[in-house]
Design a protein around this motif. Structure first.
Motif, PDB file in Angstrom:
ATOM      1  N   GLN A   5      46.614  39.479  35.325  1.00  0.00           N
ATOM      2  CA  GLN A   5      47.197  38.751  36.382  1.00  0.00           C
ATOM      3  C   GLN A   5      46.294  37.364  36.527  1.00  0.00           C
ATOM      4  O   GLN A   5      44.855  37.457  36.075  1.00  0.00           O
ATOM      5  N   PRO A   6      46.538  36.233  36.792  1.00  0.00           N
ATOM      6  CA  PRO A   6      45.717  35.254  36.969  1.00  0.00           C
ATOM      7  C   PRO A   6      44.638  35.466  38.219  1.00  0.00           C
ATOM      8  O   PRO A   6      45.148  36.262  39.216  1.00  0.00           O
ATOM      9  N   ILE A   7      43.650  34.771  38.144  1.00  0.00           N
ATOM     10  CA  ILE A   7      42.459  35.143  39.061  1.00  0.00           C
ATOM     11  C   ILE A   7      43.086  34.806  40.658  1.00  0.00           C
ATOM     12  O   ILE A   7      43.016  35.597  41.291  1.00  0.00           O
ATOM     13  N   GLU A   8      43.925  33.822  40.775  1.00  0.00           N
ATOM     14  CA  GLU A   8      44.095  33.244  42.156  1.00  0.00           C
ATOM     15  C   GLU A   8      45.065  34.496  43.088  1.00  0.00           C
ATOM     16  O   GLU A   8      44.923  34.830  43.759  1.00  0.00           O
ATOM     17  N   ARG A  24      44.399  36.833  45.903  1.00  0.00           N
ATOM     18  CA  ARG A  24      45.418  36.926  46.903  1.00  0.00           C
ATOM     19  C   ARG A  24      45.946  38.418  47.407  1.00  0.00           C
ATOM     20  O   ARG A  24      45.844  38.552  48.667  1.00  0.00           O
ATOM     21  N   ASP A  25      46.207  38.988  46.397  1.00  0.00           N
ATOM     22  CA  ASP A  25      46.232  40.608  46.538  1.00  0.00           C
ATOM     23  C   ASP A  25      44.925  41.248  47.092  1.00  0.00           C
ATOM     24  O   ASP A  25      45.196  42.157  47.957  1.00  0.00           O
ATOM     25  N   PHE A  26      43.981  40.827  46.742  1.00  0.00           N
ATOM     26  CA  PHE A  26      42.584  41.660  47.240  1.00  0.00           C
ATOM     27  C   PHE A  26      42.208  40.870  48.546  1.00  0.00           C
ATOM     28  O   PHE A  26      41.695  41.861  49.277  1.00  0.00           O
ATOM     29  N   GLY A  27      42.605  40.183  49.109  1.00  0.00           N
ATOM     30  CA  GLY A  27      42.255  39.375  50.211  1.00  0.00           C
ATOM     31  C   GLY A  27      40.997  38.395  50.310  1.00  0.00           C
ATOM     32  O   GLY A  27      40.399  38.588  51.348  1.00  0.00           O
ATOM     33  N   CYS A  28      40.692  37.906  49.098  1.00  0.00           N
ATOM     34  CA  CYS A  28      39.366  37.051  49.089  1.00  0.00           C
ATOM     35  C   CYS A  28      39.976  35.649  48.486  1.00  0.00           C
ATOM     36  O   CYS A  28      40.896  35.552  48.090  1.00  0.00           O
ATOM     37  N   SER A  29      38.873  34.660  48.477  1.00  0.00           N
ATOM     38  CA  SER A  29      39.171  33.441  48.020  1.00  0.00           C
ATOM     39  C   SER A  29      38.583  33.692  46.432  1.00  0.00           C
ATOM     40  O   SER A  29      37.767  34.219  46.034  1.00  0.00           O
ATOM     41  N   PRO A  30      39.362  32.481  45.699  1.00  0.00           N
ATOM     42  CA  PRO A  30      38.521  32.662  44.322  1.00  0.00           C
ATOM     43  C   PRO A  30      37.346  32.126  44.349  1.00  0.00           C
ATOM     44  O   PRO A  30      36.317  32.481  43.422  1.00  0.00           O
ATOM     45  N   ALA A  31      36.680  31.661  45.229  1.00  0.00           N
ATOM     46  CA  ALA A  31      35.459  30.995  45.396  1.00  0.00           C
ATOM     47  C   ALA A  31      34.391  32.432  45.467  1.00  0.00           C
ATOM     48  O   ALA A  31      33.374  32.600  44.854  1.00  0.00           O
ATOM     49  N   SER A  32      34.934  33.319  46.350  1.00  0.00           N
ATOM     50  CA  SER A  32      34.251  34.576  46.447  1.00  0.00           C
ATOM     51  C   SER A  32      34.268  35.435  45.068  1.00  0.00           C
ATOM     52  O   SER A  32      33.283  36.087  44.679  1.00  0.00           O
ATOM     53  N   LYS A  38      37.903  36.745  61.514  1.00  0.00           N
ATOM     54  CA  LYS A  38      37.033  37.741  61.029  1.00  0.00           C
ATOM     55  C   LYS A  38      36.887  38.024  59.696  1.00  0.00           C
ATOM     56  O   LYS A  38      37.842  37.797  58.761  1.00  0.00           O
ATOM     57  N   GLN A  39      35.738  38.041  59.410  1.00  0.00           N
ATOM     58  CA  GLN A  39      35.129  38.046  58.074  1.00  0.00           C
ATOM     59  C   GLN A  39      35.394  39.587  57.518  1.00  0.00           C
ATOM     60  O   GLN A  39      34.579  40.456  58.007  1.00  0.00           O
ATOM     61  N   LYS A  40      35.902  39.925  56.258  1.00  0.00           N
ATOM     62  CA  LYS A  40      36.130  41.117  55.733  1.00  0.00           C
ATOM     63  C   LYS A  40      34.640  41.579  55.097  1.00  0.00           C
ATOM     64  O   LYS A  40      33.913  40.476  54.283  1.00  0.00           O
ATOM     65  N   GLN A  41      34.329  42.752  54.892  1.00  0.00           N
ATOM     66  CA  GLN A  41      33.205  43.281  54.193  1.00  0.00           C
ATOM     67  C   GLN A  41      33.620  44.042  53.172  1.00  0.00           C
ATOM     68  O   GLN A  41      34.530  44.964  53.304  1.00  0.00           O
ATOM     69  N   PHE A  42      33.439  43.797  51.885  1.00  0.00           N
ATOM     70  CA  PHE A  42      34.077  44.336  50.643  1.00  0.00           C
ATOM     71  C   PHE A  42      32.921  45.102  50.252  1.00  0.00           C
ATOM     72  O   PHE A  42      31.713  44.721  49.918  1.00  0.00           O
ATOM     73  N   LEU A 102      37.826  44.692  41.450  1.00  0.00           N
ATOM     74  CA  LEU A 102      38.482  43.424  41.131  1.00  0.00           C
ATOM     75  C   LEU A 102      37.953  42.660  40.005  1.00  0.00           C
ATOM     76  O   LEU A 102      38.728  42.166  39.172  1.00  0.00           O
ATOM     77  N   LEU A 103      36.923  42.826  39.627  1.00  0.00           N
ATOM     78  CA  LEU A 103      36.257  42.049  38.617  1.00  0.00           C
ATOM     79  C   LEU A 103      36.867  42.732  37.286  1.00  0.00           C
ATOM     80  O   LEU A 103      37.073  42.181  36.184  1.00  0.00           O
ATOM     81  N   GLN A 104      36.833  44.082  37.097  1.00  0.00           N
ATOM     82  CA  GLN A 104      37.266  44.796  36.012  1.00  0.00           C
ATOM     83  C   GLN A 104      38.846  44.495  35.708  1.00  0.00           C
ATOM     84  O   GLN A 104      39.267  44.131  34.583  1.00  0.00           O
ATOM     85  N   ASP A 105      39.625  44.471  36.896  1.00  0.00           N
ATOM     86  CA  ASP A 105      41.077  43.905  36.768  1.00  0.00           C
ATOM     87  C   ASP A 105      41.130  42.383  36.282  1.00  0.00           C
ATOM     88  O   ASP A 105      41.912  42.227  35.622  1.00  0.00           O
TER      89      ASP A 105
END
Length: 89
Positions: free
Chosen positions: A23-26, A30-38, A2-6, A14-17
């Motif tokens: 914290q590192p991007i990765e 991971r905490d947000f539930g998305c990939s670094p590519a996203s 299932k693909q999440k919709q943010f 997330l971008l502001q954090d």
């Protein structure tokens, strides 16, 4: 899978954090539930926008699409009229 919709607000948070650099991007992804590519795709799309700017941008994009549709319809009508006039001559 299932693909999440943010929502845009979540993405901008997330971008502001990430911009704070605590914290590192990765790890943030991971905490947000998305990939670094996203993350990098969203960063390219949203950049340094605020939630209000993102809503305004979305509104402007919808308005632009509506106006482009209207112009396209008018062009088709003009071409049709030109064809009819050319046949009558």
């Amino acid at each position: 899978m299932k693909q999440k919709q943010f929502t845009e607000d979540q993405i901008i948070k997330l971008l502001q954090d990430a911009k704070k650099g605590q914290q590192p991007i990765e790890e943030l992804c991971r905490d947000f539930g998305c990939s670094p590519a996203s993350y990098y795709t969203w960063k390219k799309k949203y950049g340094d926008t605020t939630p209000d700017e993102a809503k305004r941008l979305r509104h402007l994009e919808k308005e632009n699409a509506r106006l482009l549709r209207i112009v396209g319809q008018q062009r088709l009508e003009i071409e049709a009229v030109k064809e009819v006039l050319a046949k009558k001559r």
